[in-house]
Design an enzyme around this catalytic site. Structure first.
Site, short mmCIF file in Angstrom:
data_model
loop_
_atom_site.label_atom_id
_atom_site.label_comp_id
_atom_site.label_asym_id
_atom_site.label_seq_id
_atom_site.Cartn_x
_atom_site.Cartn_y
_atom_site.Cartn_z
N HIS A 27 0.85 -1.20 0.00
CA HIS A 27 0.00 0.00 0.00
C HIS A 27 0.88 1.24 0.00
O HIS A 27 2.09 1.16 0.13
CB HIS A 27 -0.99 -0.01 1.17
N HIS A 59 6.24 2.24 3.82
CA HIS A 59 6.27 1.02 3.01
C HIS A 59 6.84 1.28 1.61
O HIS A 59 7.13 0.34 0.88
CB HIS A 59 4.86 0.43 2.88
N HIS A 104 -7.35 -0.55 5.86
CA HIS A 104 -6.27 0.32 6.37
C HIS A 104 -6.07 1.48 5.40
O HIS A 104 -6.06 2.64 5.78
CB HIS A 104 -5.01 -0.51 6.53
N ASP A 142 -0.16 -3.93 6.35
CA ASP A 142 -0.76 -3.38 7.56
C ASP A 142 -2.23 -3.79 7.68
O ASP A 142 -3.05 -3.05 8.25
CB ASP A 142 -0.67 -1.85 7.56
N HIS A 166 4.65 -4.82 10.76
CA HIS A 166 5.05 -4.13 12.00
C HIS A 166 5.16 -5.08 13.18
O HIS A 166 4.39 -6.04 13.28
CB HIS A 166 4.03 -3.04 12.38
ZN LIG Z 1 0.18 1.66 6.52
#
Ligand SMILES: [Zn+2]
Length: 255
Positions: free
Chosen positions: A55, A60, A111, A131, A169
């Protein structure tokens, strides 16, 4: 054999690095920062074959430009013009072949609206969830609705138990603290939380997790559990799965 290693970045990001046997052409997922990737590649005498992007968030994608200039890799990512450098725009139902392995693309909005996940079927399958799905939790809703996120998680939840989940994460301990409040009586989660605490004390990643485990410990995949619903009703409406999910996500935001 495909091995996957974490390259830590920023505070708590993992840039996953995929290597087939001992080949020198490797893949990274969501390179938010080029520096730790270049350092790793130089140290191991490797080159970058492909980048996968889940994304558009900067943590990222921030390393894309420098890595593309240096290695000219193939780049697969969402059809979002806000991300520059994506060579192959992919979405729901698309496939790509990376290091000889087939990867399926799943659209998982919530997200962000452009969020996709990469899944390589196999024994076990490998899921690069960005995420969207974390160990013990799920991504915050920056762009999508609770209904979209719920549908995205349901899609991922259909994958086999042994699927290895590589999230972007290291949020596991914080997620499990919240999970303990949301669903106090869960022995499997308590045991896992102790394991994760030990791993973090030793500065080891808690990831990858497996989907089978997440189904036992992650409240966002357990929305219909009666004990969870009892707790949720003290936080907001929870008369159906979507209401319960919405209440759970909103509670996590203020936890
Ligand atoms: Zn994110």
């Amino acid at each position: 054999m495909l091995t996957v290693k974490p390259i830590p970045a920023f505070q708590d990001n993992y840039i996953w690095l995929l290597q087939q046997d001992n080949q020198d052409r490797v893949v990274v997922v969501d390179p938010g920062d080029a520096k730790p990737v270049i350092a790793w590649l130089e140290q191991q005498d490797l080159t970058l074959d492909t980048i996968l992007v889940t994304h558009h968030h900067q943590d990222h994608t921030g390393g894309l430009r420098e890595l593309i200039e240096r290695y000219s890799p193939e780049v697969y990512g969402p059809a979002n013009d806000a991300i520059s450098g994506i060579r192959h725009h992919v979405g729901e139902g698309d496939e790509c072949r990376v290091l000889g392995r087939r990867f399926e693309v799943h659209a998982v909005p919530g997200h962000t609206l452009d969020h996709i996940a990469f899944y390589a079927p196999g024994t076990p399958g490998l899921l690069f969830a960005g995420d969207t799905l974390f160990s013990g939790g799920c991504g915050r809703l920056f762009e999508g609705t609770p209904a979209q996120m719920r549908e995205s998680l349901t899609k991922l939840d259909a994958l086999p138990d042994d699927t290895l989940v590589f999230a972007a994460h290291e949020y596991t301990l914080a997620n499990l603290a919240f999970a303990a409040a949301a669903e106090p009586d869960n022995a499997a989660r308590d045991a896992y939380r102790a394991e994760c605490q030990t791993a973090r004390d030793l500065d080891r990643p808690t990831l990858p997790t497996t989907l089978g485990r997440e189904r036992h410990i992650n409240p966002f995949l357990r929305i219909d559990e009666p004990s969870l619903l009892t707790t949720l009703r003290q936080q907001g409406p929870a008369d159906n799965s979507l209401e319960a999910f919405t209440t759970l996500r909103a509670w996590k935001d203020r936890f």
